[in-house]
Design an enzyme around this catalytic site. Sequence first.
Site, short mmCIF file in Angstrom:
data_model
loop_
_atom_site.label_atom_id
_atom_site.label_comp_id
_atom_site.label_asym_id
_atom_site.label_seq_id
_atom_site.Cartn_x
_atom_site.Cartn_y
_atom_site.Cartn_z
N ASP A 67 -9.21 7.78 -14.43
CA ASP A 67 -9.47 8.78 -12.97
C ASP A 67 -8.45 9.56 -13.10
OD1 ASP A 67 -12.38 7.30 -13.18
OD2 ASP A 67 -11.27 5.75 -11.48
N GLY A 68 -7.22 8.95 -13.59
CA GLY A 68 -5.70 10.48 -13.01
C GLY A 68 -5.63 11.10 -13.61
N ASN A 149 -9.01 13.49 -4.03
CA ASN A 149 -9.06 12.00 -3.47
C ASN A 149 -8.30 12.31 -1.41
OD1 ASN A 149 -10.56 10.78 -5.21
ND2 ASN A 149 -8.98 9.48 -6.16
N ASP A 181 2.56 2.58 7.86
CA ASP A 181 3.40 3.05 6.78
C ASP A 181 3.29 4.62 6.13
OD1 ASP A 181 4.12 0.19 6.77
OD2 ASP A 181 2.77 -0.67 4.69
N CYS A 193 -11.19 4.74 -2.57
CA CYS A 193 -9.81 4.36 -3.74
C CYS A 193 -9.01 4.42 -2.86
CB CYS A 193 -9.03 6.13 -3.98
SG CYS A 193 -8.43 5.57 -5.71
N THR A 195 -7.92 4.98 0.57
CA THR A 195 -8.41 4.88 1.78
C THR A 195 -9.85 3.51 1.92
OG1 THR A 195 -8.97 7.26 2.17
CG2 THR A 195 -10.57 5.81 3.67
N ALA A 196 -10.10 3.01 0.70
CA ALA A 196 -10.88 1.76 0.72
C ALA A 196 -10.21 0.71 0.83
CB ALA A 196 -11.91 2.04 -0.27
#
Length: 309
Positions: A67-68, A149, A181, A193, A195-196
């Site tokens: 994915d990266g 993302n 943060d 990602c 956010t989850a």
Amino acid sequence: MDLKQVLIAHKANHSESKAWAEKCALQLEAMNCKVLMGPSGFKDNPYPVFLASASEKIDLAIVLGGDGTVLAASRYLAAEGIPILAVNVGGHLGFLTEPFELFQDSEKVWERIKSDRYAVQERMMLEARIYEGDRIQPEAVSDCFYALNEMCVKPASIDRMPTSILELEVDGEVVDQYQGDGLLVATPTGSTCYTASANGPIVHPGMNAIVITPICPLSLSSRPIVIPPGSSVNVWPLEDKDLYTKLWADGSLSTSIWPGQWVGVRMASRPARFIILRENYSFYETLRDKLQWAGARFHYSNNHRNSRN
């Protein structure tokens, strides 16, 4: 699809990914296709060279990694309208990639692509710039950064863990101030990602929307919100006198934000375009598989689902 010029990016420092990239290059060159190939990783960014070296239209980008690797490709190729065939070779979760099993007979893959036997999935992108000056007619003082993302505004320091105070403005109206943060501005793709992990909502990638999620806010009333894709989002760092606050795009550092500057985020003008080889692609199956959704502790049969009565 014509295959006259193709990019191949493989995961840096991964021997299997590189070996498959070389194999694909030989096959495509035998088909009179020009190939530009290089590694993609934390210290390797082949895309500026790829785009500058292209002698003609780039028909396809083949991305072999996880994915990266796909996120890095999207940030540079989406704006150019280049479709991406992403295959999980050396990746872990593989949320954004096609299964390697469908790619093992790569010569058949080229036949499918040339005969247009595939689907194209478009995924919304975000773009962000740093602004300063008059807020009615602001001046952009940075490059345009892209993310598949999320854009993340958060502080970073070598010797401590600073918190931030961020003011969120949507379409010219102040929504809230967050102490914590940081703040995530995500696409539906990014909703599964970071956010989850920050307890944001999961949004189907087939729709366009912007998800804004505070990261560990020091207030129980600070909640994620989902807003229309055409919204203009501004994030203002407050009380940062030491230049800690930075903009991150898909987890990669974009730039620092100086006092008096702010981040403007909006939907990018062009989406990322992904080649889908799976004949029965299902977002919900991906959620069940990748996120390991187990459901209730006790599983019940549903005899009515397939009933004809």
